[in-house]
Design an enzyme around this catalytic site. Structure first.
Site, PDB file in Angstrom:
ATOM      1  N   HIS A 170      -3.198 -18.079   2.708  1.00  0.00           N
ATOM      2  CA  HIS A 170      -3.019 -17.443   1.391  1.00  0.00           C
ATOM      3  C   HIS A 170      -1.772 -16.561   1.346  1.00  0.00           C
ATOM      4  CE1 HIS A 170      -5.562 -14.282   3.438  1.00  0.00           C
ATOM      5  NE2 HIS A 170      -4.730 -13.465   2.820  1.00  0.00           N
ATOM      6  N   HIS A 191       1.700  -9.853   1.380  1.00  0.00           N
ATOM      7  CA  HIS A 191       1.650 -10.406   2.744  1.00  0.00           C
ATOM      8  C   HIS A 191       1.453 -11.908   2.687  1.00  0.00           C
ATOM      9  CE1 HIS A 191      -2.693  -9.733   1.870  1.00  0.00           C
ATOM     10  NE2 HIS A 191      -2.897 -10.731   2.687  1.00  0.00           N
ATOM     11  N   GLU A 243      -0.401 -11.644   8.149  1.00  0.00           N
ATOM     12  CA  GLU A 243      -1.832 -11.670   8.517  1.00  0.00           C
ATOM     13  C   GLU A 243      -2.108 -12.954   9.265  1.00  0.00           C
ATOM     14  OE1 GLU A 243      -4.438 -11.362   5.128  1.00  0.00           O
ATOM     15  OE2 GLU A 243      -6.216 -11.800   6.287  1.00  0.00           O
TER      16      GLU A 243
HETATM   17  C1  LIG Z   1      -8.245  -7.987   5.274  1.00  0.00           C
HETATM   18  C2  LIG Z   1      -8.715  -8.324   3.914  1.00  0.00           C
HETATM   19  C3  LIG Z   1      -7.760  -9.217   3.172  1.00  0.00           C
HETATM   20  C4  LIG Z   1      -7.746 -10.593   3.852  1.00  0.00           C
HETATM   21  O1  LIG Z   1      -6.869 -11.389   3.527  1.00  0.00           O
HETATM   22  O2  LIG Z   1      -8.668 -10.862   4.636  1.00  0.00           O
HETATM   23  C5  LIG Z   1      -6.385  -8.634   3.087  1.00  0.00           C
HETATM   24  O3  LIG Z   1      -5.365  -9.256   3.276  1.00  0.00           O
HETATM   25  S1  LIG Z   1      -6.340  -6.946   2.739  1.00  0.00           S
HETATM   26  C6  LIG Z   1      -4.586  -6.535   2.643  1.00  0.00           C
HETATM   27  C7  LIG Z   1      -4.440  -5.037   2.715  1.00  0.00           C
HETATM   28  N1  LIG Z   1      -4.523  -4.562   4.094  1.00  0.00           N
HETATM   29  C8  LIG Z   1      -3.394  -4.374   4.819  1.00  0.00           C
HETATM   30  O4  LIG Z   1      -2.284  -4.572   4.353  1.00  0.00           O
HETATM   31  C9  LIG Z   1      -3.604  -3.889   6.237  1.00  0.00           C
HETATM   32  C10 LIG Z   1      -2.293  -3.889   7.008  1.00  0.00           C
HETATM   33  N2  LIG Z   1      -1.316  -3.001   6.360  1.00  0.00           N
HETATM   34  C11 LIG Z   1      -0.967  -1.773   6.916  1.00  0.00           C
HETATM   35  O5  LIG Z   1      -1.435  -1.382   7.970  1.00  0.00           O
HETATM   36  C12 LIG Z   1       0.046  -0.940   6.134  1.00  0.00           C
HETATM   37  O6  LIG Z   1       0.094  -1.393   4.803  1.00  0.00           O
HETATM   38  C13 LIG Z   1       1.491  -1.015   6.717  1.00  0.00           C
HETATM   39  C14 LIG Z   1       1.501  -0.454   8.133  1.00  0.00           C
HETATM   40  C15 LIG Z   1       2.006  -2.439   6.700  1.00  0.00           C
HETATM   41  C16 LIG Z   1       2.411  -0.173   5.838  1.00  0.00           C
HETATM   42  O7  LIG Z   1       1.945   1.152   5.877  1.00  0.00           O
HETATM   43  P1  LIG Z   1       2.211   2.107   4.599  1.00  0.00           P
HETATM   44  O8  LIG Z   1       1.673   1.435   3.376  1.00  0.00           O
HETATM   45  O9  LIG Z   1       1.682   3.447   4.941  1.00  0.00           O
HETATM   46  O10 LIG Z   1       3.743   2.159   4.336  1.00  0.00           O
HETATM   47  P2  LIG Z   1       4.903   2.735   5.230  1.00  0.00           P
HETATM   48  O11 LIG Z   1       5.816   3.446   4.326  1.00  0.00           O
HETATM   49  O12 LIG Z   1       4.390   3.436   6.457  1.00  0.00           O
HETATM   50  O13 LIG Z   1       5.617   1.350   5.707  1.00  0.00           O
HETATM   51  C17 LIG Z   1       6.418   1.324   6.854  1.00  0.00           C
HETATM   52  C18 LIG Z   1       7.546   0.367   6.522  1.00  0.00           C
HETATM   53  O14 LIG Z   1       6.993  -0.930   6.227  1.00  0.00           O
HETATM   54  C19 LIG Z   1       7.396  -1.327   4.905  1.00  0.00           C
HETATM   55  N3  LIG Z   1       6.266  -2.016   4.297  1.00  0.00           N
HETATM   56  C20 LIG Z   1       5.099  -1.474   3.891  1.00  0.00           C
HETATM   57  N4  LIG Z   1       4.292  -2.426   3.369  1.00  0.00           N
HETATM   58  C21 LIG Z   1       4.995  -3.581   3.433  1.00  0.00           C
HETATM   59  C22 LIG Z   1       4.744  -4.929   3.036  1.00  0.00           C
HETATM   60  N5  LIG Z   1       3.576  -5.266   2.452  1.00  0.00           N
HETATM   61  N6  LIG Z   1       5.682  -5.877   3.251  1.00  0.00           N
HETATM   62  C23 LIG Z   1       6.862  -5.539   3.833  1.00  0.00           C
HETATM   63  N7  LIG Z   1       7.212  -4.282   4.234  1.00  0.00           N
HETATM   64  C24 LIG Z   1       6.263  -3.321   4.028  1.00  0.00           C
HETATM   65  C25 LIG Z   1       7.721  -0.048   4.170  1.00  0.00           C
HETATM   66  O15 LIG Z   1       8.652  -0.338   3.143  1.00  0.00           O
HETATM   67  C26 LIG Z   1       8.322   0.774   5.278  1.00  0.00           C
HETATM   68  O16 LIG Z   1       9.633   0.321   5.508  1.00  0.00           O
HETATM   69  P3  LIG Z   1      10.879   1.379   5.421  1.00  0.00           P
HETATM   70  O17 LIG Z   1      12.088   0.548   5.666  1.00  0.00           O
HETATM   71  O18 LIG Z   1      10.576   2.391   6.502  1.00  0.00           O
HETATM   72  O19 LIG Z   1      10.773   1.945   4.024  1.00  0.00           O
HETATM   73 CO   LIG Z   2      -4.934 -11.342   3.116  1.00  0.00          CO
END
Ligand SMILES: CC[C@H](C(=O)O)C(=O)SCCNC(=O)CCNC(=O)[C@H](O)C(C)(C)COP(=O)(O)OP(=O)(O)OC[C@H]1O[C@@H](n2cnc3c(N)ncnc32)[C@H](O)[C@@H]1OP(=O)(O)O
Ligand SMILES: [Co+2]
Length: 151
Positions: free
Chosen positions: A8, A89, A138
């Protein structure tokens, strides 16, 4: 590890209801699954089917609409930066989630938290976007009995 199918595309949205209208009216989607809360993951989820190569619904890549659920939803900050919503993602399938975890750990990729049960009821984990060419990635174990691994 072998790359499996693209299970997905995760799309963060401020409103699943609005996104359903968009996918139905603008994109012509026809198959919407019942939205459900995934409290443990801090999101409300709704899957939208896209057809597979044969034009069949049910086995193709899905759009996973995710809306923040609860105070500390992991997508809250993302939506602050992208208030209209955005692609969040990608989720690829693998045959064995533990084997995949070792594969990425050995390459020094940051795995975000424990392996846990995802929205499809199978084990998943996430890889940090900064280690994955900017793409929050993911990894999901293919549901057992899914024949596609046999070919
Ligand atoms: C699991 C259920 C379901 C499934 O399919 O089964 C799902 O998919 S649920 C989806 C939601 N859950 C998650 O996303 C869990 C994993 N995500 C995380 O742990 C955080 O979102 C994380 C660590 C990716 C980002 O943390 P945060 O939101 O606190 O932002 P930061 O400012 O600390 O980010 C650090 C850095 O990463 C860049 N960033 C954040 N999110 C994304 C993204 N989605 N894609 C690409 N880049 C991302 C952010 O811009 C920061 O970069 P910087 O250059 O430092 O600004
Ligand atoms: Co997902």
């Amino acid at each position: 590890m072998k790359l499996g199918r693209l299970n997905h595309i995760g799309v963060a949205t401020p409103s699943i209801a609005e996104s359903i209208r968009y996918y139905r009216e603008v994109m012509g989607a026809t198959k919407f699954h019942e939205p459900f809360d995934l409290e443990a993951q801090g999101v409300k989820v709704c899957f939208v089917d896209t057809p597979d190569a044969a034009g069949e619904l049910g086995k193709g890549t899905q759009i996973e609409l995710i809306e923040p659920l609860g105070e500390d939803s992991p997508i809250a900050k993302f939506l602050e930066k992208n208030p209209a919503g955005a692609q969040h993602h990608v989720c690829y399938e693998v045959e064995d989630i533990e084997d995949a975890r070792k594969w990425f750990e050995e390459m020094g990729k940051r795995i975000l938290g424990p392996t846990r049960i995802g929205a499809h009821g199978t084990p998943i984990f996430f890889l940090h976007p900064k280690d994955m060419m900017g793409q929050l990635t993911e990894i999901m174990e293919t549901p057992k009995g899914d024949a596609h691994w046999s070919n």
